[in-house]
Design a protein around this motif. Sequence first.
Motif, mmCIF file in Angstrom:
data_model
loop_
_atom_site.group_PDB
_atom_site.id
_atom_site.type_symbol
_atom_site.label_atom_id
_atom_site.label_comp_id
_atom_site.label_asym_id
_atom_site.label_seq_id
_atom_site.Cartn_x
_atom_site.Cartn_y
_atom_site.Cartn_z
ATOM 1 N N TYR A 97 -21.207 39.504 -7.153
ATOM 2 C CA TYR A 97 -22.479 39.228 -7.653
ATOM 3 C C TYR A 97 -23.012 40.380 -8.451
ATOM 4 C CZ TYR A 97 -27.363 37.509 -7.520
ATOM 5 O OH TYR A 97 -28.232 37.012 -7.858
ATOM 6 N N ALA A 98 -23.010 40.120 -9.752
ATOM 7 C CA ALA A 98 -23.356 40.981 -10.823
ATOM 8 C C ALA A 98 -24.587 41.248 -11.391
ATOM 9 C CB ALA A 98 -22.291 41.160 -11.919
ATOM 10 N N SER A 99 -25.130 41.899 -12.183
ATOM 11 C CA SER A 99 -26.557 41.970 -12.674
ATOM 12 C C SER A 99 -26.616 42.296 -14.205
ATOM 13 C CB SER A 99 -26.987 43.517 -11.877
ATOM 14 O OG SER A 99 -28.295 43.965 -12.548
ATOM 15 N N TYR A 107 -19.435 44.257 -17.299
ATOM 16 C CA TYR A 107 -19.393 42.855 -16.930
ATOM 17 C C TYR A 107 -17.956 42.157 -17.142
ATOM 18 C CZ TYR A 107 -23.850 40.613 -15.989
ATOM 19 O OH TYR A 107 -25.061 40.285 -15.554
ATOM 20 N N THR A 125 -24.295 36.229 -11.380
ATOM 21 C CA THR A 125 -25.314 37.255 -11.800
ATOM 22 C C THR A 125 -26.658 37.019 -11.638
ATOM 23 O OG1 THR A 125 -25.953 38.456 -13.556
ATOM 24 C CG2 THR A 125 -25.030 36.325 -13.890
ATOM 25 N N GLY A 329 -24.161 39.719 -20.232
ATOM 26 C CA GLY A 329 -23.495 39.048 -19.127
ATOM 27 C C GLY A 329 -22.834 37.607 -19.649
ATOM 28 N N GLY A 334 -20.299 35.974 -17.281
ATOM 29 C CA GLY A 334 -20.710 36.653 -15.970
ATOM 30 C C GLY A 334 -21.250 35.541 -15.075
ATOM 31 N N THR A 390 -27.765 45.187 -7.984
ATOM 32 C CA THR A 390 -28.755 44.145 -8.028
ATOM 33 C C THR A 390 -29.173 44.244 -6.413
ATOM 34 O OG1 THR A 390 -29.638 42.103 -8.534
ATOM 35 C CG2 THR A 390 -27.301 42.154 -7.849
#
Length: 866
Positions: A97-99, A107, A125, A329, A334, A390
């Motif tokens: 889980y990205a940001s 990314y 994300t 992203g 992403g 995040t």
Amino acid sequence: MSAVRTTCPYCGVGCGLVAERDDKGTLRLRGDPDHPASFGRLCVKGAALGETLGLSGRLLYPQVNGQRQTWSQALDYAAGQMKAIIEQYGPRAVAFYASGQLLTEDYYVANKLMKGFIGSANIDTNSRLCMSSAVVGYKRAFGADAVPGCYQDLEQTDLLLVTGSNAAWAHPVLWQRVLEAKRRRPQMKIVVIDPRRTATCDGADLHLALRPGSDGALFNGLLREVVRRKPLAAVRFAGQEQALAAAEPWHLAACADFCQLPQAQLRQLIDWLCAADSMITLWTMGINQSTSGSDKSNAIINLHLASGHYGRPGCGPFSLTGQPNAMGGREVGGLASQLACHMDFVPEDIARLRRFWGSERIAQTPGLNAVALFDAIARGEVKAVWIMGTNPAVSLPDSLRVNQALACCPLVIVSEVAAQTDTSRYAHVRFPALAWGEKNGTVTNSERRISRQRPFLPAPGEARADWWIVAQIARRLGYGDAFAWQHPQQIFCEHAALSGFENQGQRAFDISALAGLSQQQYDQLKPVQWPVTAQHPQGTDRLLIEREGWRKDGRAALVAVEPQLPRAVVGRHYPLLLNTGRLRDQWHTMTRTGAVPRLMAHTPQPQLAIAPADARRYGLRQGGLARVVSPQGWIAVRVRVSDEQLAGSLFLPMHWTDSFAGQGRVNALVSAACCPHSGQPESKQTAVRVEPWRPRWQGELLCREAPTFDSQIQWWRRPVEGCDHYHLAGEGDPEGWIRAQCQQRGWLIQHAAGPGFVHLLAWQGERLMLAFYSAERLPEVDIPWVASAFCGDASQCHALLAGQAPQGEGGEGRLICSCFGVGERAIAAAIAGGCVTTEALGQRLRCGTNCGSCLPELRHCLKSAG
């Protein structure tokens, strides 16, 4: 240090900054006058970035299960646990889980590992929470996630519609460009479409305070009227007949009734629209964060296509991204619903990625989006999650359920800058990431402009770049050859090469002309808008000029929209609709901005904005306390009675976390209902009830060390110079509680008490450690003056015990202009001294002369004084 040009880490405007050291060695940050997104302007958050660069509260070393480890130990443990889970349960049992705080290079590496080599698309994300409905809208209309316009268009348009966006606060530098254009071209019309009267309305020619969530009907009605006045000659767009048929029932009266707007306002807007040679619609979360957010985005795009307001200067649908790299992203894939470089889960794109990456494990189907991902964690289907930059324990809807899911997840890995966040308390592994000022890479802003974030600070402790951390895990999983980069330039060039790989103009995103950059050229890269190709080596400011889009049939598409009201339904138990959003001086979950005293001064605790009629109906008063309750949870807030609110609707800020309030997480109230096409949650409308809370006592506390609270006390924290300031409210005995805090620390106590009040000071030698004031209602305390005693002279004990400065020594009052620290008392004095315009106030006090975010409040001060 020579001047380093970099890019702001806050909103999607993408403002440029220059970092340099003066003759004394002090680091100075200023706006970059040469950056084409901002031309030297900064908002108050950007101007305060230098105050966020200290190492207090930083995560500096890897940790496993709360214990410091070497990088090798932590990486080995994380990779070993992930590998065991994949072998036992399959690749879909792990997720990232990205940001939008990550750089494009970070990314790219994370997406490549998950979708290209682990073989699952379970990487999503936090951009899912703000932009995914707009992504769906663009792809359905144009065949690509491509914002067609540029910021210059905002300065050239005849008609600007702003819907679902308080741009004056959320994108202040861009909004000042708009207002400056309006001053130069007064004939330009600005229309704000928003249930609330926000600071953005201050610059508008017309404000449509429509029924919450009714935007789809409004844009269908505008489409119908435009086509009736300027009929389309032939079937030009795919889906045209169906879209126009869906709009046909939305005649003026039906639209006005559904949206609860005066017909005269709609006629005025339609007249302006039909007379305008150019038009732009700006939108953001107020449109996207809806269970019909994708359709609302397409309703906006439909209007632009049918009216011909696209593909020309001053024209186009224009979504504003919420984060500095939300678009970056999206470019690398992403989102769980995309593959890299705007490719999709179709056989030809999967095969193309297989050839480029040299992997046989390319994900075949979309993964879990943000809300679904944490539901799957709660069900035990996803057993490992890696959270990068995040704070989903705060930012996701139904946050209590998210916290419960994280608490039971077998493996939680967190890559973070801050040592303590609401999310990291669940982490089994904590990786210390680089912060802004230390990172090296690129970001993409709302107008497709790629800019460099360059480092001007050394990496502290053992913090490392996010891309490096992911690559190290990839190597331990057995994929080292594909993740062998030594510098972010190598990652960027691979990303750029992929964007042009077997493209031939079929995909909108193409920066292949940058694939051959040397490290020196990468370091010197100037801001540029994609596409950047052999045909357009200097970038492309506007799209859709030479083509209708990237759909296979070569045409843009209209999408039939059946307007829907919010999923949230008010009723006897939950009779009000709650809207959530940003504040002027805060950013997301306040990990960065919450540490800056002047950014916390404007709104020191969450306030519930409520219409006067609703306040009377529910027994609330200005400055009082209330509980807001939904089926998901409750929070405690202070009340702000405001005629900016429509009756029946409330507003709360989204920023407060468990680090800043005892019960202040607004997403504890919000349901997890999502748009079926985008997966974006409906954060803008939640059915709630509100009830007055009359605690036995309220108090103000200033202290150097964090106290402990029991369940009978609600608290809201903010930093001030030298200490922390807490607003308190509770039941029980305040004097017994505060005395116990002091006695545990061995502090000497001075106190004064009487019927209904307690004042107490605590000392360690001659050093003031704590000042406490409580009463049945919130006591009047000169907080800035008392706070100054923690930094300097604390000798005036009697005045300190009273909480009031001696005559002539009081503070500035409530802060109005955060850029220059101007409070309401100085403004009132200047008005009394003859400053009767905002320009005059700016000349005397400088307020309103930087980002302009305080100008609406300055006008209110002038109006009140007059």
